[in-house]
Design a protein around this motif. Structure first.
Motif, mmCIF file in Angstrom:
data_model
loop_
_atom_site.group_PDB
_atom_site.id
_atom_site.type_symbol
_atom_site.label_atom_id
_atom_site.label_comp_id
_atom_site.label_asym_id
_atom_site.label_seq_id
_atom_site.Cartn_x
_atom_site.Cartn_y
_atom_site.Cartn_z
ATOM 1 N N GLY A 4 0.835 -1.320 0.049
ATOM 2 C CA GLY A 4 0.123 0.084 -0.053
ATOM 3 C C GLY A 4 0.804 1.213 -0.040
ATOM 4 N N SER A 5 1.996 1.173 0.854
ATOM 5 C CA SER A 5 2.846 2.402 1.010
ATOM 6 C C SER A 5 3.253 2.783 -0.662
ATOM 7 C CB SER A 5 3.927 2.076 1.810
ATOM 8 O OG SER A 5 3.561 1.949 3.067
ATOM 9 N N ALA A 6 3.897 1.557 -1.177
ATOM 10 C CA ALA A 6 4.396 1.689 -2.585
ATOM 11 C C ALA A 6 3.483 2.225 -3.602
ATOM 12 C CB ALA A 6 4.989 0.166 -3.189
ATOM 13 N N VAL A 7 2.214 1.768 -3.497
ATOM 14 C CA VAL A 7 1.145 2.154 -4.254
ATOM 15 C C VAL A 7 0.935 3.618 -4.315
ATOM 16 C CG1 VAL A 7 -1.374 2.107 -4.858
ATOM 17 C CG2 VAL A 7 0.168 -0.064 -4.642
ATOM 18 N N LEU A 8 0.781 4.144 -2.982
ATOM 19 C CA LEU A 8 0.647 5.475 -2.588
ATOM 20 C C LEU A 8 1.900 6.463 -3.060
ATOM 21 C CD1 LEU A 8 -1.116 7.735 -1.106
ATOM 22 C CD2 LEU A 8 0.069 7.202 0.932
ATOM 23 N N ARG A 9 2.886 6.007 -2.976
ATOM 24 C CA ARG A 9 4.253 6.708 -3.139
ATOM 25 C C ARG A 9 4.046 6.910 -4.732
ATOM 26 N NH1 ARG A 9 8.507 8.171 -0.833
ATOM 27 N NH2 ARG A 9 8.284 6.515 1.025
ATOM 28 N N GLU A 10 4.037 5.871 -5.428
ATOM 29 C CA GLU A 10 4.040 5.672 -6.862
ATOM 30 C C GLU A 10 2.786 6.713 -7.426
ATOM 31 O OE1 GLU A 10 3.290 1.829 -8.563
ATOM 32 O OE2 GLU A 10 2.636 2.565 -10.323
ATOM 33 N N SER A 42 0.256 1.219 9.500
ATOM 34 C CA SER A 42 -0.579 0.398 8.665
ATOM 35 C C SER A 42 -1.625 1.115 8.035
ATOM 36 C CB SER A 42 -0.931 -0.973 9.205
ATOM 37 O OG SER A 42 -1.960 -0.661 10.196
ATOM 38 N N MET A 43 -2.001 0.815 6.723
ATOM 39 C CA MET A 43 -2.988 1.771 5.947
ATOM 40 C C MET A 43 -3.953 0.601 5.286
ATOM 41 S SD MET A 43 -2.288 4.213 2.902
ATOM 42 C CE MET A 43 -0.994 3.000 2.131
ATOM 43 N N LEU A 48 -6.514 3.652 1.638
ATOM 44 C CA LEU A 48 -5.562 3.770 0.478
ATOM 45 C C LEU A 48 -6.435 4.410 -0.722
ATOM 46 C CD1 LEU A 48 -3.129 3.728 -1.344
ATOM 47 C CD2 LEU A 48 -3.445 1.141 -1.657
ATOM 48 N N SER A 49 -7.639 3.862 -0.585
ATOM 49 C CA SER A 49 -8.860 4.072 -1.831
ATOM 50 C C SER A 49 -8.992 5.768 -1.786
ATOM 51 C CB SER A 49 -9.854 3.085 -1.795
ATOM 52 O OG SER A 49 -10.975 3.516 -2.455
ATOM 53 N N ARG A 50 -9.588 6.080 -0.754
ATOM 54 C CA ARG A 50 -9.703 7.390 0.018
ATOM 55 C C ARG A 50 -8.424 8.325 -0.797
ATOM 56 N NH1 ARG A 50 -10.619 9.230 6.116
ATOM 57 N NH2 ARG A 50 -10.007 11.493 5.758
ATOM 58 N N MET A 55 -6.352 11.845 -6.041
ATOM 59 C CA MET A 55 -5.331 12.057 -7.023
ATOM 60 C C MET A 55 -5.783 11.382 -8.363
ATOM 61 S SD MET A 55 -1.885 11.288 -5.047
ATOM 62 C CE MET A 55 -2.462 9.780 -4.146
ATOM 63 N N GLY A 56 -7.336 11.126 -8.358
ATOM 64 C CA GLY A 56 -7.634 10.676 -9.604
ATOM 65 C C GLY A 56 -7.508 9.132 -9.919
ATOM 66 N N ARG A 57 -7.275 8.367 -9.052
ATOM 67 C CA ARG A 57 -6.942 6.837 -9.131
ATOM 68 C C ARG A 57 -8.058 6.061 -8.412
ATOM 69 N NH1 ARG A 57 -3.862 9.211 -12.159
ATOM 70 N NH2 ARG A 57 -1.702 8.351 -12.696
ATOM 71 N N ARG A 58 -8.269 4.998 -8.867
ATOM 72 C CA ARG A 58 -9.461 4.012 -8.173
ATOM 73 C C ARG A 58 -8.362 2.891 -7.745
ATOM 74 N NH1 ARG A 58 -12.261 -0.316 -10.271
ATOM 75 N NH2 ARG A 58 -11.977 0.535 -12.514
#
Lengths: 172, 187
Positions: A4-10, A42-43, A48-50, A55-58
């Protein structure tokens, strides 16, 4: 750091979104976002979805079985706890109480640092609440939290030597 | 975990394996350099000692690691009696920089000796900065806490850690890069 951290950072990098900006739009405090990014907090998928939505991503969650490559000691620990989990019930938790309490006190006196201290507190709470589902999750789970919970397991002395040796033999 | 328990584990592991020497990896190897009374409380440590048997092949290492685990591992009689366990591990457990074997810290004294005083077994513990490289490459919360606490207490030199992170095998370059960013973030 979890995925989740990696996705958010990306996504923050792709969209050029700063922590401050994301905090302002999402309503999530910037220090919390910082902790999510560093993996120190932890997230949930909901969180993460929120954040991604801002940022325009689902967030798309794909369900598939994944083999978990545990090292040999973590795999043995999982096998041992899984074996003991077959005996788990509210009655078992009550019967195990004195041994678990003794083990918890011993661990609390001699283990140091995080996440061990936090996980010992979680064990104590799960046992105190007679939370069978939670204890079972800690005994058999392959998520990071469960694996780390077993590193400070208070369940020593509950599996018979015969069963223990058989499981270790299977693992080797 | 105490220094005398590390020495006990070294003696036990050597006796189980029938070897004069074992290698101690994992966070407990810091006890080869500093005893528990000097270590910062925030340096994350549990009650298991990771022992890497010395063998001529990966298969033999794995066999010996399983032997250790069977006799002194988690939930064994040994664990029950002494309150700590010995994990037999293989080299895949840790990512280490070039030259780590030359920097091992030997632990050998009367407490690592068999009854009667001989032979004196030896535990070769990871050098403190090599240990930090392994921990940072693993990059779990407990690893970052461990290295951070040692660095804050001045027990390890992050410049040395940084330098050695550049000397891990190429296959682990990605992990090393992540670790280097963490080191850089600490200024």
């Amino acid at each position: 750091m979890d995925s989740g951290s990696a996705v958010l950072r990306e996504v923050m990098t792709e969209t050029g979104t700063s922590q401050v900006e994301l905090a302002r739009v999402s309503g999530v405090r910037q220090p919390s976002i910082s902790q999510f990014l560093s993996g120190r907090a932890s997230m949930s998928d909901d969180m993460l979805s929120r954040l991604l939505a801002c940022m325009g991503r689902r967030l798309e969650v794909v369900r598939r079985p994944v083999d978990v490559p545990l090292d040999r000691s973590h795999r043995r620990s999982w096998l041992l706890h899984r074996e003991l989990a077959a005996q788990l019930s509210v009655g078992a938790i009550r019967a195990w109480g004195p041994i678990v309490e003794k083990n918890l006190a011993d661990l609390e006196a001699r283990v140091q640092g995080q996440p061990h201290g936090r996980n010992l507190a979680r064990w104590r709470q799960l046992v105190s609440d007679e939370d069978v589902a939670g204890v079972r999750r800690a005994m058999t789970g392959l998520d990071v939290e469960s694996i780390e919970m077993r590193e400070v397991s208070p369940l020593r002395g509950l599996l018979s030597h015969q069963d223990r040796d058989r499981v270790v033999g299977v693992a080797s | 975990m105490r220094r005398d328990q590390l020495e006990h584990a070294i003696r036990t592991a050597c006796q189980i394996l029938g070897h004069p020497t074992v290698i101690v990896v994992g966070s407990q190897s810091i006890l080869g350099t500093f005893d528990e009374q000097r270590l910062p409380a925030a340096a994350t440590m549990s009650l298991e000692i990771d022992i890497l048997p010395i063998a001529t092949s990966d298969e033999e290492t794995a066999r010996l690691a399983d032997l250790l685990e069977g006799i002194a591992g988690e939930w064994s009689d040994f664990h029950e009696m002494h309150g700590f366990s010995i994990d037999g591990v293989d080299l895949e457990t840790a990512i280490l920089p070039a030259g780590w074997r030359e920097r091992l810290v030997a632990v050998q004294n009367l407490n690592t000796a068999a009854i009667g005083g001989a032979p004196q077994f030896t535990g070769l513990c990871l050098d403190k900065e090599d240990l930090c490289v392994a921990k940072l490459c693993a990059y779990r919360e407990k690893d970052l806490e461990f290295v951070g606490a040692l660095a804050d207490a001045g027990f390890v030199d992050l410049r040395v850690v940084e330098s050695r992170l550049r000397e891990v095998p190429d296959a682990s370059a990605g992990r090393a890069a992540q670790a280097l960013r963490w080191v850089a973030s600490r200024g």
